[in-house]
Design a protein around this motif. Sequence first.
Motif, short mmCIF file in Angstrom:
data_model
loop_
_atom_site.label_atom_id
_atom_site.label_comp_id
_atom_site.label_asym_id
_atom_site.label_seq_id
_atom_site.Cartn_x
_atom_site.Cartn_y
_atom_site.Cartn_z
N GLU A 53 -89.92 -0.56 -24.47
CA GLU A 53 -88.88 -1.57 -23.79
C GLU A 53 -87.77 -1.23 -23.18
O GLU A 53 -87.52 -1.03 -22.03
N HIS A 54 -87.13 0.16 -23.68
CA HIS A 54 -86.36 0.87 -22.46
C HIS A 54 -86.72 1.58 -21.76
O HIS A 54 -85.82 1.77 -20.76
N ALA A 55 -87.52 2.04 -21.21
CA ALA A 55 -88.65 2.29 -20.26
C ALA A 55 -89.31 1.90 -19.25
O ALA A 55 -89.47 1.97 -18.06
N LYS A 56 -89.01 0.32 -19.02
CA LYS A 56 -89.85 -0.48 -18.62
C LYS A 56 -89.02 -0.53 -16.85
O LYS A 56 -87.24 -0.71 -17.45
N ILE A 57 -89.40 -0.30 -16.10
CA ILE A 57 -88.38 -0.38 -15.18
C ILE A 57 -88.35 -2.33 -13.81
O ILE A 57 -89.43 -2.55 -13.98
N THR A 58 -87.32 -2.59 -14.09
CA THR A 58 -86.96 -3.64 -13.47
C THR A 58 -87.31 -3.53 -11.96
O THR A 58 -86.70 -2.90 -11.47
N LYS A 59 -87.57 -4.88 -11.45
CA LYS A 59 -87.56 -5.09 -9.63
C LYS A 59 -86.66 -5.43 -9.50
O LYS A 59 -85.54 -5.95 -9.02
N GLU A 60 -85.56 -5.96 -10.30
CA GLU A 60 -84.07 -6.06 -10.14
C GLU A 60 -82.94 -6.02 -11.08
O GLU A 60 -82.92 -5.03 -12.26
N LEU A 61 -81.73 -5.85 -10.23
CA LEU A 61 -81.03 -5.03 -10.83
C LEU A 61 -79.43 -5.47 -10.70
O LEU A 61 -79.08 -6.85 -9.67
N THR A 62 -78.34 -5.65 -12.20
CA THR A 62 -77.45 -6.49 -11.81
C THR A 62 -76.52 -6.05 -10.90
O THR A 62 -76.57 -5.13 -10.64
N ILE A 63 -75.33 -6.44 -10.59
CA ILE A 63 -74.40 -6.00 -9.52
C ILE A 63 -73.59 -4.49 -10.33
O ILE A 63 -73.46 -3.53 -9.53
N GLY A 64 -73.60 -4.56 -11.66
CA GLY A 64 -72.97 -3.33 -12.23
C GLY A 64 -73.97 -2.36 -12.16
O GLY A 64 -73.63 -1.30 -12.22
N GLU A 65 -75.09 -2.75 -12.57
CA GLU A 65 -76.64 -1.23 -12.27
C GLU A 65 -76.14 -1.30 -10.62
O GLU A 65 -77.04 -0.26 -11.03
N LEU A 66 -76.18 -1.91 -10.03
CA LEU A 66 -76.41 -1.82 -8.70
C LEU A 66 -75.19 -0.12 -8.32
O LEU A 66 -75.22 0.44 -7.30
N SER A 67 -74.33 -1.36 -8.96
CA SER A 67 -72.67 -0.03 -8.69
C SER A 67 -72.57 1.31 -9.18
O SER A 67 -72.73 2.39 -8.49
N GLU A 68 -73.42 0.42 -10.24
CA GLU A 68 -74.04 2.30 -10.97
C GLU A 68 -74.70 3.40 -10.18
O GLU A 68 -74.40 4.42 -10.19
N ARG A 69 -75.76 2.81 -10.21
CA ARG A 69 -77.15 3.77 -9.62
C ARG A 69 -76.73 4.33 -8.74
O ARG A 69 -76.38 5.38 -7.47
N SER A 70 -75.86 3.33 -6.99
CA SER A 70 -75.77 3.47 -5.66
C SER A 70 -74.26 4.26 -6.08
O SER A 70 -73.75 5.23 -4.97
N GLY A 71 -73.16 4.26 -6.55
CA GLY A 71 -71.84 4.73 -7.02
C GLY A 71 -70.55 3.98 -5.17
O GLY A 71 -69.88 4.76 -5.44
N VAL A 72 -71.35 3.01 -5.68
CA VAL A 72 -70.77 1.53 -4.51
C VAL A 72 -70.24 1.08 -5.61
O VAL A 72 -70.63 0.09 -6.57
N SER A 73 -68.70 0.53 -5.63
CA SER A 73 -67.86 -0.67 -6.64
C SER A 73 -68.76 -2.06 -6.28
O SER A 73 -69.22 -2.48 -5.29
N ALA A 74 -68.42 -2.86 -7.18
CA ALA A 74 -68.96 -3.60 -7.33
C ALA A 74 -68.31 -4.83 -5.73
O ALA A 74 -68.75 -5.29 -5.29
N SER A 75 -66.64 -4.35 -5.86
CA SER A 75 -66.47 -5.30 -4.41
C SER A 75 -66.94 -4.64 -3.59
O SER A 75 -67.22 -5.78 -2.42
N ALA A 76 -67.07 -3.55 -3.09
CA ALA A 76 -67.62 -3.74 -1.90
C ALA A 76 -69.45 -4.09 -1.69
O ALA A 76 -69.74 -4.45 -0.50
N LEU A 77 -70.37 -3.59 -2.76
CA LEU A 77 -71.54 -4.61 -2.74
C LEU A 77 -71.65 -5.80 -2.51
O LEU A 77 -71.99 -7.17 -1.64
N ARG A 78 -70.03 -6.48 -3.17
CA ARG A 78 -70.27 -7.68 -2.66
C ARG A 78 -69.50 -8.34 -1.37
O ARG A 78 -70.11 -9.38 -0.10
N PHE A 79 -69.25 -7.04 -0.68
CA PHE A 79 -68.76 -7.07 0.49
C PHE A 79 -69.80 -7.36 1.47
O PHE A 79 -69.94 -7.77 3.01
N TYR A 80 -70.56 -6.05 1.60
CA TYR A 80 -72.06 -6.01 2.22
C TYR A 80 -72.71 -7.09 1.82
O TYR A 80 -72.96 -7.51 2.91
N GLU A 81 -72.75 -7.98 0.84
CA GLU A 81 -73.19 -9.26 1.01
C GLU A 81 -72.54 -10.03 2.20
O GLU A 81 -73.36 -10.78 2.61
N ARG A 82 -71.52 -10.15 1.49
CA ARG A 82 -70.63 -11.16 2.31
C ARG A 82 -70.76 -10.89 3.75
O ARG A 82 -71.27 -11.92 5.11
#
Length: 151
Positions: free
Chosen positions: A3-32
């Motif tokens: 189960e832990h090795a399963k690759i999901t098609k979607e990421l939470t904002i926290g996961e995206l932030s951690e994986r990309s090295g970009v803060s959640a606030s910057a990700l929200r800005f990019y989305e806006r």
Amino acid sequence: MPEHAKITKELTIGELSERSGVSASALRFYERQGLIDSRRTTGNQRRYHRTTLRRVAFIRAAQSVGMPLECVGYVLGMLPPDAELTRDFWVGVSEYWKQEVNNRIAKMERMRDRFTECIGCGCLSFEQCTLVNPNDVLAEQGPGPRRLLAP
């Protein structure tokens, strides 16, 4: 597959932030700004497609070389929201950005060459402005540093 090795098609904002090295606030800005997209869960939480990781890396790479987000948005707007960034995409972007970079270089060269002259701001604060810009003729071309902005 465990189960832990399963690759999901979607990421939470926290996961995206951690994986990309970009803060959640910057990700929200990019989305806006329309640079990245997410869907909302029934609990109104953001979920990002895995392809967003590459989009964020692309945005950061473009920013690191001084490319304005407006230009980044323009090229990302050519793709569907969850599309992979491919080599063909990069080839197309490089052609577009080559002209953008050349324009920026030309503007910087004008600025370098005219640092000691009046740059057409209309302030008339430099003694030589009466010679370079007599009677503030550049004001007729509009506001701002007309010589710096000229092609």
